[in-house]
Design a protein around this motif. Structure first.
Motif, PDB file in Angstrom:
ATOM      1  N   MET D   1       0.967  -1.166  -0.262  1.00 17.23           N
ATOM      2  CA  MET D   1      -0.005   0.156  -0.196  1.00 17.23           C
ATOM      3  C   MET D   1       1.213   1.339  -0.183  1.00 17.23           C
ATOM      4  O   MET D   1       1.088   2.168  -0.912  1.00 17.23           O
ATOM      5  CB  MET D   1      -0.950  -0.042   1.576  1.00 17.23           C
ATOM      6  N   ASP D   2       2.079   1.465   0.418  1.00 24.16           N
ATOM      7  CA  ASP D   2       3.306   2.051   0.883  1.00 24.16           C
ATOM      8  C   ASP D   2       3.583   2.560  -0.503  1.00 24.16           C
ATOM      9  O   ASP D   2       3.699   3.907  -1.045  1.00 24.16           O
ATOM     10  CB  ASP D   2       3.055   2.371   1.787  1.00 24.16           C
ATOM     11  N   VAL D   3       4.259   1.880  -0.803  1.00 22.32           N
ATOM     12  CA  VAL D   3       4.379   1.767  -2.419  1.00 22.32           C
ATOM     13  C   VAL D   3       3.850   2.249  -3.791  1.00 22.32           C
ATOM     14  O   VAL D   3       3.992   2.798  -4.402  1.00 22.32           O
ATOM     15  CB  VAL D   3       5.530   0.167  -2.574  1.00 22.32           C
ATOM     16  N   ALA D   4       2.609   1.464  -3.236  1.00 22.96           N
ATOM     17  CA  ALA D   4       1.537   2.151  -3.890  1.00 22.96           C
ATOM     18  C   ALA D   4       1.222   3.628  -4.107  1.00 22.96           C
ATOM     19  O   ALA D   4       1.181   4.383  -4.847  1.00 22.96           O
ATOM     20  CB  ALA D   4       0.760   1.060  -4.474  1.00 22.96           C
ATOM     21  N   TRP D   5       1.055   4.026  -2.502  1.00 20.39           N
ATOM     22  CA  TRP D   5       1.029   5.300  -2.383  1.00 20.39           C
ATOM     23  C   TRP D   5       2.185   6.329  -3.307  1.00 20.39           C
ATOM     24  O   TRP D   5       1.896   6.703  -3.986  1.00 20.39           O
ATOM     25  CB  TRP D   5       0.819   5.870  -1.478  1.00 20.39           C
ATOM     26  N   GLU D   6       3.208   5.536  -2.972  1.00 21.12           N
ATOM     27  CA  GLU D   6       4.588   6.486  -3.463  1.00 21.12           C
ATOM     28  C   GLU D   6       4.436   6.751  -5.122  1.00 21.12           C
ATOM     29  O   GLU D   6       4.931   7.642  -5.399  1.00 21.12           O
ATOM     30  CB  GLU D   6       5.778   5.885  -2.925  1.00 21.12           C
ATOM     31  N   MET D   7       4.354   5.575  -5.325  1.00 20.82           N
ATOM     32  CA  MET D   7       4.420   5.500  -7.052  1.00 20.82           C
ATOM     33  C   MET D   7       3.283   6.570  -7.261  1.00 20.82           C
ATOM     34  O   MET D   7       3.335   7.630  -8.621  1.00 20.82           O
ATOM     35  CB  MET D   7       3.757   4.232  -7.459  1.00 20.82           C
ATOM     36  N   PHE D   8       1.951   6.186  -6.255  1.00 23.18           N
ATOM     37  CA  PHE D   8       0.851   8.085  -7.010  1.00 23.18           C
ATOM     38  C   PHE D   8       1.189   8.883  -7.066  1.00 23.18           C
ATOM     39  O   PHE D   8       1.173   9.335  -8.258  1.00 23.18           O
ATOM     40  CB  PHE D   8       0.045   7.455  -5.884  1.00 23.18           C
ATOM     41  N   LEU D   9       2.211   9.206  -6.084  1.00 27.46           N
ATOM     42  CA  LEU D   9       2.777  10.567  -5.936  1.00 27.46           C
ATOM     43  C   LEU D   9       3.783  10.875  -6.477  1.00 27.46           C
ATOM     44  O   LEU D   9       3.682  11.706  -7.179  1.00 27.46           O
ATOM     45  CB  LEU D   9       3.489  10.763  -4.874  1.00 27.46           C
ATOM     46  N   LEU D  10       4.598  10.020  -6.758  1.00 28.12           N
ATOM     47  CA  LEU D  10       5.776   9.940  -7.699  1.00 28.12           C
ATOM     48  C   LEU D  10       4.881  10.347  -9.325  1.00 28.12           C
ATOM     49  O   LEU D  10       4.964  11.367  -9.873  1.00 28.12           O
ATOM     50  CB  LEU D  10       6.252   8.648  -8.229  1.00 28.12           C
ATOM     51  N   LYS D  11       3.603   9.881  -9.641  1.00 30.76           N
ATOM     52  CA  LYS D  11       3.195   9.988 -11.092  1.00 30.76           C
ATOM     53  C   LYS D  11       2.219  10.996 -10.961  1.00 30.76           C
ATOM     54  O   LYS D  11       3.085  12.283 -11.624  1.00 30.76           O
ATOM     55  CB  LYS D  11       2.092   8.902 -11.219  1.00 30.76           C
ATOM     56  N   VAL D  12       1.990  12.349 -10.443  1.00 28.69           N
ATOM     57  CA  VAL D  12       1.431  13.115  -9.777  1.00 28.69           C
ATOM     58  C   VAL D  12       1.851  14.483 -10.707  1.00 28.69           C
ATOM     59  O   VAL D  12       2.307  14.793 -10.974  1.00 28.69           O
ATOM     60  CB  VAL D  12       0.921  13.387  -8.390  1.00 28.69           C
ATOM     61  N   PHE D  13       3.486  13.947  -9.239  1.00 26.32           N
ATOM     62  CA  PHE D  13       4.639  14.798  -9.305  1.00 26.32           C
ATOM     63  C   PHE D  13       4.619  14.752 -10.735  1.00 26.32           C
ATOM     64  O   PHE D  13       5.449  15.952 -11.582  1.00 26.32           O
ATOM     65  CB  PHE D  13       6.020  13.985  -8.633  1.00 26.32           C
ATOM     66  N   TYR D  14       5.370  13.993 -11.870  1.00 26.35           N
ATOM     67  CA  TYR D  14       5.558  13.534 -12.596  1.00 26.35           C
ATOM     68  C   TYR D  14       4.788  14.322 -13.806  1.00 26.35           C
ATOM     69  O   TYR D  14       4.808  15.000 -14.447  1.00 26.35           O
ATOM     70  CB  TYR D  14       6.041  12.118 -13.603  1.00 26.35           C
ATOM     71  N   GLY D  15       3.443  14.573 -13.814  1.00 24.93           N
ATOM     72  CA  GLY D  15       2.682  14.619 -14.475  1.00 24.93           C
ATOM     73  C   GLY D  15       2.952  16.051 -14.213  1.00 24.93           C
ATOM     74  O   GLY D  15       2.257  16.975 -15.202  1.00 24.93           O
ATOM     75  N   ILE D  16       2.327  16.745 -12.690  1.00 25.55           N
ATOM     76  CA  ILE D  16       2.617  17.824 -12.952  1.00 25.55           C
ATOM     77  C   ILE D  16       3.537  19.302 -13.647  1.00 25.55           C
ATOM     78  O   ILE D  16       3.925  19.768 -14.145  1.00 25.55           O
ATOM     79  CB  ILE D  16       3.087  18.993 -11.218  1.00 25.55           C
ATOM     80  N   LEU D  17       5.217  17.745 -13.279  1.00 21.37           N
ATOM     81  CA  LEU D  17       6.235  18.444 -14.221  1.00 21.37           C
ATOM     82  C   LEU D  17       6.058  18.629 -15.804  1.00 21.37           C
ATOM     83  O   LEU D  17       6.623  19.815 -16.642  1.00 21.37           O
ATOM     84  CB  LEU D  17       6.857  18.098 -13.975  1.00 21.37           C
ATOM     85  N   ALA D  18       5.006  17.680 -15.784  1.00 18.69           N
ATOM     86  CA  ALA D  18       4.676  17.819 -17.498  1.00 18.69           C
ATOM     87  C   ALA D  18       4.223  18.646 -17.912  1.00 18.69           C
ATOM     88  O   ALA D  18       4.677  19.232 -19.262  1.00 18.69           O
ATOM     89  CB  ALA D  18       4.372  16.899 -18.315  1.00 18.69           C
ATOM     90  N   LEU D  19       2.899  19.119 -17.584  1.00 16.93           N
ATOM     91  CA  LEU D  19       2.158  19.594 -17.331  1.00 16.93           C
ATOM     92  C   LEU D  19       2.505  21.538 -17.729  1.00 16.93           C
ATOM     93  O   LEU D  19       2.811  22.389 -18.740  1.00 16.93           O
ATOM     94  CB  LEU D  19       1.540  20.095 -16.446  1.00 16.93           C
ATOM     95  N   VAL D  20       4.083  21.458 -16.558  1.00 17.96           N
ATOM     96  CA  VAL D  20       4.592  22.893 -16.276  1.00 17.96           C
ATOM     97  C   VAL D  20       5.648  23.069 -17.321  1.00 17.96           C
ATOM     98  O   VAL D  20       5.554  24.316 -18.465  1.00 17.96           O
ATOM     99  CB  VAL D  20       5.372  22.405 -14.926  1.00 17.96           C
ATOM    100  N   ALA D  21       6.415  21.745 -17.888  1.00 15.35           N
ATOM    101  CA  ALA D  21       7.358  21.968 -19.282  1.00 15.35           C
ATOM    102  C   ALA D  21       6.212  22.598 -20.121  1.00 15.35           C
ATOM    103  O   ALA D  21       7.010  23.101 -20.968  1.00 15.35           O
ATOM    104  CB  ALA D  21       7.328  20.423 -18.929  1.00 15.35           C
ATOM    105  N   ILE D  22       5.067  21.447 -20.527  1.00  9.79           N
ATOM    106  CA  ILE D  22       3.795  21.628 -22.015  1.00  9.79           C
ATOM    107  C   ILE D  22       3.792  23.025 -22.423  1.00  9.79           C
ATOM    108  O   ILE D  22       4.284  24.149 -22.975  1.00  9.79           O
ATOM    109  CB  ILE D  22       3.164  21.085 -22.033  1.00  9.79           C
ATOM    110  N   LEU D  23       3.128  24.177 -20.343  1.00 11.18           N
ATOM    111  CA  LEU D  23       3.216  24.700 -20.525  1.00 11.18           C
ATOM    112  C   LEU D  23       4.109  26.079 -20.732  1.00 11.18           C
ATOM    113  O   LEU D  23       3.793  27.371 -21.981  1.00 11.18           O
ATOM    114  CB  LEU D  23       2.195  25.726 -19.302  1.00 11.18           C
TER     115      LEU D  23
END
Lengths: 191, 182, 103, 366
Positions: D1-23
């Motif tokens: 569960m913890d690992v899954a949560w971490e993966m989820f947060l990582l994905k959110v982080f990457y997603g935000i990074l990608a959004l910032v980059a594209i903007l």
């Protein structure tokens, strides 16, 4: 009757109908333009070179002795196509001893810069060479009243024109030769 | 866990969208709610591991069909609001039937809950038509077991295209009666 | 990710959606909206099909849904073309105006 | 569960990074558009905006200023702080919804676009850097980008004014016409990539892997590339086909009634479309992050190699975006009926013939 020659449009070749060669030549043209020198003037930093005969804002000028040249003959007011000039004639006060031999000077001289079309007729018609279109090209103001230039403003803009006529001196010399002393009436054709 | 949240969220959204389609007075609104319902349905497909179908759903339904709808709504730019009152009897009957069906189904929920078989991502040679998440099985199924249906579907699309073009023609086919309208 | 969700949940949602679509077809008078509600019903069936396919571990339901989507696209194209032709003739797309008998 | 949560947060982080980059890329694409158009027309372009501290660095500051690098910030601030106007005749809800609907698909496409590769030191296969490594990549891109038209159509309709309305109607018709050709032009590529025995699927990273000798798909399938490019121009409403907002006959097209931040959203969406479209073209036809034709990839193992491959890919993407801008300032706009004729009469048969040709070729070559 002129004979019209009918030009037949050539049918497009296959390559032309795909548009592609034309598009590519167009692209090449614009690509070459990318590296051409820029022609834009960086306006507030760089100023354009004004040609000598540029017709800018009309101004009143003084002669090298800082004296008013205009005799308020009102020719410019008459000739002005948009009727931008308004002159109130007046006499020269007797205190100005060095040119009391001229009977008139404008009491008020107004040019409405919002009406002026910079045609240059006033300059052309002026017998005294008192009004000149100068190289001022960016004239602006906040209100309509500000664009209504009075005599002081016009002289301030016009300044001194270094002409070599020294009209008043010649007139005074002529007047003194005749012996009239200070006030002269008929000596006007001295140009 | 996550799938459950997604399921409940998007099935609610889908049902809301569907009801809004039925209830909305403005056709453009109805089309928008329809898009909402279709996209939510695509998400439900995702929870069912049918990724290819979900993308197809968005592409074909939400992307193309609803654009057509919107295009027609805008083209027939008239007052499309309903003028007559709906049939109260029909409405009542429909509601009762719907309620009955839903009630019957709801009594079933949870009884003998089915366990999902686990799925792979690529079809195995032993069972090439098994449910998999990858899109290769799609191509395999379409070109083996469903070879005839896909030909028929292609032909159907062709017929539909010809039919739509014919129906959409502005000029009348019989030209002997002279031009009428434009 | 073994399912806590059973197939019944999907079937309930699908049938509710189907009923909503059906209600729409019955109640609405606007042909455009009736077409849309028909699409809703088709989609409900699609959902049920995919759910069955998923829980039986068989591709057939998904393929059937694929065909359903294809047919629906064709159906909408034709339906809307008919609608436009109808509108050109009658200047209306309401069912009560299209009824020739029993007026 | 913890690992899954971490993966989820990582994905959110990457997603935000990608959004910032594209903007950011989108903002600078606007600058690039203005600069390139200026240079093509013999002008200088934006060179006035400056920042207090960075702009005061002796030589660098004025140089950056003359490149206009601070302009996008000023533009963004302007869009943010301008008064939000809402014309009286509009359909309020839809009017506000439209710009959001236009931006969402343009950004969400980003999730499946791979942008580089990571080679682990163990000598395993390179891993593509992508937010969601989906089997249906290109299909999802088509699906999401086809949703982008709703923003435009809705804006046109909600504005309740004739020119935006015409723009919206044109957008919907153009979208349907060119989507078909676009999909058909991509099919031969995947036909070619998925040879028998391979995993199969519509994954973009696999297309790039196929081009790992550096020779892009464009040399193998030039016609597909051409059709895809033309359809891409049409789908992103760029100039030879910018029917929805052809300012000479429709004022501003669908965004005539929009201003301030809402217009900014439309603007960002357009440029995000351009950048994502360029990225997809680079992935499909230009070899993605692989190096020049015939040259082995020089990227080192590990994260530095990943960064380099990303930079190389970004370079290709920017080159494609430059092509978009370059074409815009070269070609005149097509007439509306010409656009439709091109879509249905020329591109669609061409794409179909192309697909048939490569299908025959693929089966002949085994």
């Amino acid at each position: 009757m002129a004979k019209t020659k009918v030009m037949e449009r050539k049918p497009l070749s296959w390559a032309e109908r795909t548009y592609l060669p034309q598009i590519i030549t167009g692209l090449l043209t614009t690509f070459r333009n990318l590296f051409r020198p820029k022609v834009t003037l960086q306006y507030p930093d760089e100023r354009p070179r004004i040609p000598n005969d540029y017709r800018g804002v009309p101004t009143l000028v003084k002669d090298p002795n800082e004296r008013e040249k205009c005799v308020s003959c009102q020719l410019c007011e008459f000739v002005c196509p948009p009727k931008a000039i308004r002159i109130t004639p007046g006499a020269i006060s007797t205190e100005e001893t060095d040119r009391t031999h001229v009977e008139k000077a404008p009491k008020e001289f107004e040019i409405n810069m919002l009406r002026c079309i910079y045609c240059g007729y006033c300059e052309e018609v002026c017998p005294e060479e008192a009004i000149f279109l100068q190289d001022i090209y960016s004239l602006n103001g906040y209100t309509r009243e500000q664009m209504q230039f009075n005599k002081e403003k016009l002289y301030e803009l016009g300044g001194v024109l270094p002409d070599q006529h020294f009209k008043w001196d010649k007139k005074r010399a002529a007047a003194e030769k005749i012996g009239l002393g200070s006030s002269s009436d008929e000596e006007t054709e001295e140009e | 866990m996550n799938e459950e949240i997604l399921f409940y969220l998007f099935s609610t959204l889908m049902l809301f969208g569907g009801s809004a389609v039925v209830l909305s007075r403005n056709p453009v609104n109805a089309a928008l709610y329809m898009i909402l319902a279709l996209v939510s349905l695509a998400v439900l497909f995702l929870t069912l591991d049918a990724f290819f179908l979900a993308a197809l759903q968005v592409l074909v339904y939400a992307g193309a069909v609803m654009v057509l709808f919107l295009f027609v709504i805008m083209m027939l730019d008239v007052d499309l609001r309903e003028r007559s009152r709906p049939n109260i009897m029909a409405a009542a009957l429909g509601l009762v039937t719907t309620g009955a069906v839903v009630a019957i189904l709801l009594t079933w929920v949870g009884e003998g809950s089915t366990i999902r078989p686990s799925v792979g991502s690529v079809p195995t040679p032993g069972n090439p038509l098994a449910f998999v998440t990858g899109s290769k099985a799609f191509g395999y199924a379409l070109l083996t077991k469903y070879m005839l249906p896909i030909q028929v579907a292609g032909f159907l699309l062709l017929v539909a295209m010809v039919g739509a073009i014919l129906l959409g023609r502005r000029t009348k086919l019989k030209s002997s009666e002279g031009k009428d309208g434009s | 990710m073994d399912g806590v969700l059973g197939i019944e949940e999907y079937l309930v949602v699908a049938s509710i959606l189907f009923c909503i679509g059906l209600l729409g077809v019955i109640l609405r008078r606007n042909v455009l909206l009736i077409l849309m509600c028909l699409e809703l019903m088709l989609n409900a069936v699609n959902l049920a099909l995919v759910a069955f396919a998923r829980y039986s571990g068989n591709m057939d339901g998904v393929i059937l849904t694929f065909f359903a989507i294809t047919v629906a696209a064709a159906e909408v194209a034709i339906g809307l073309a008919i609608l436009v032709a109808l509108y050109r003739r009658r200047k209306s797309i309401f069912l009560q105006d299209l009824n020739l008998l029993g007026r | 569960m913890d690992v899954a949560w971490e993966m989820f947060l990582l994905k959110v982080f990457y997603g935000i990074l990608a959004l910032v980059a594209i903007l950011t890329f989108a903002a600078y694409a606007v600058l690039a558009e203005r600069k390139v158009s200026a240079w093509i027309q013999g002008r200088v372009g934006p060179n006035r905006t400056t920042l207090p501290i960075v702009g005061d660095i002796p030589i660098l500051g004025p140089f950056l200023r003359s490149l206009g690098l601070f302009q996008p910030m000023a533009d963004g601030l302007k869009f943010l702080f301008k008064e939000e106007m809402c014309p009286g005749q509009v359909n309020r809800f839809h009017y506000h919804l439209a710009p959001i609907l236009a931006l969402i698909p343009a950004l969400s496409v980003l999730a499946v676009v791979p942008f580089g590769q990571y080679v682990a030191s163990t000598g395993a296969d390179p891993i593509p850097l992508v937010l969601a490594d989906l089997d249906i990549g290109i299909l999802l891109i088509f699906a999401l980008s086809s949703l982008g038209v709703y923003g435009i159509v809705l804006a046109g309709w909600a504005s309740n004014s004739k020119y935006p309305f015409l723009g919206g109607v044109r957008a919907s018709a153009q979208m349907i016409s060119f989507e078909l050709a676009m999909g058909l032009s991509v099919l031969p590529v995947f036909l070619w990539v998925n040879e028998p025995g391979s995993i199969g699927g519509l994954n973009l990273a696999r297309v790039v892997d196929w081009q790992d000798n550096g020779w892009g798909m464009i040399f193998v399938q030039p016609v597909s590339a051409l059709v895809f490019l033309v359809a891409l121009f049409a789908e992103s409403n760029r100039l030879p086909f910018d029917m929805p907002e052809s300012e000479t006959d429709l004022v501003g097209g669908f965004h005539t009634e929009y201003g301030a931040f809402k217009f900014g959203l439309f603007f960002t969406a357009e440029y995000a479309h351009v950048i994502v479209g360029s990225a997809i073209f680079a992935l499909l036809f230009l070899g993605g992050w692989h190096f020049l034709p015939g040259v082995e990839d020089p990227w080192p193992i590990g994260w530095s190699g990943a960064a380099l491959s990303f930079l190389w890919f970004a370079l290709k993407t920017f080159a494609m975006s430059f092509l978009f801008i370059w074409v815009r300032w070269t070609l005149p706009r097509f007439r509306y009926d010409q656009v439709m004729k091109l879509g249905w009469g020329k591109l669609l048969p061409l794409a179909l013939g192309n697909l048939l040709l490569y299908a025959v070729l693929a089966s002949w070559m085994g």
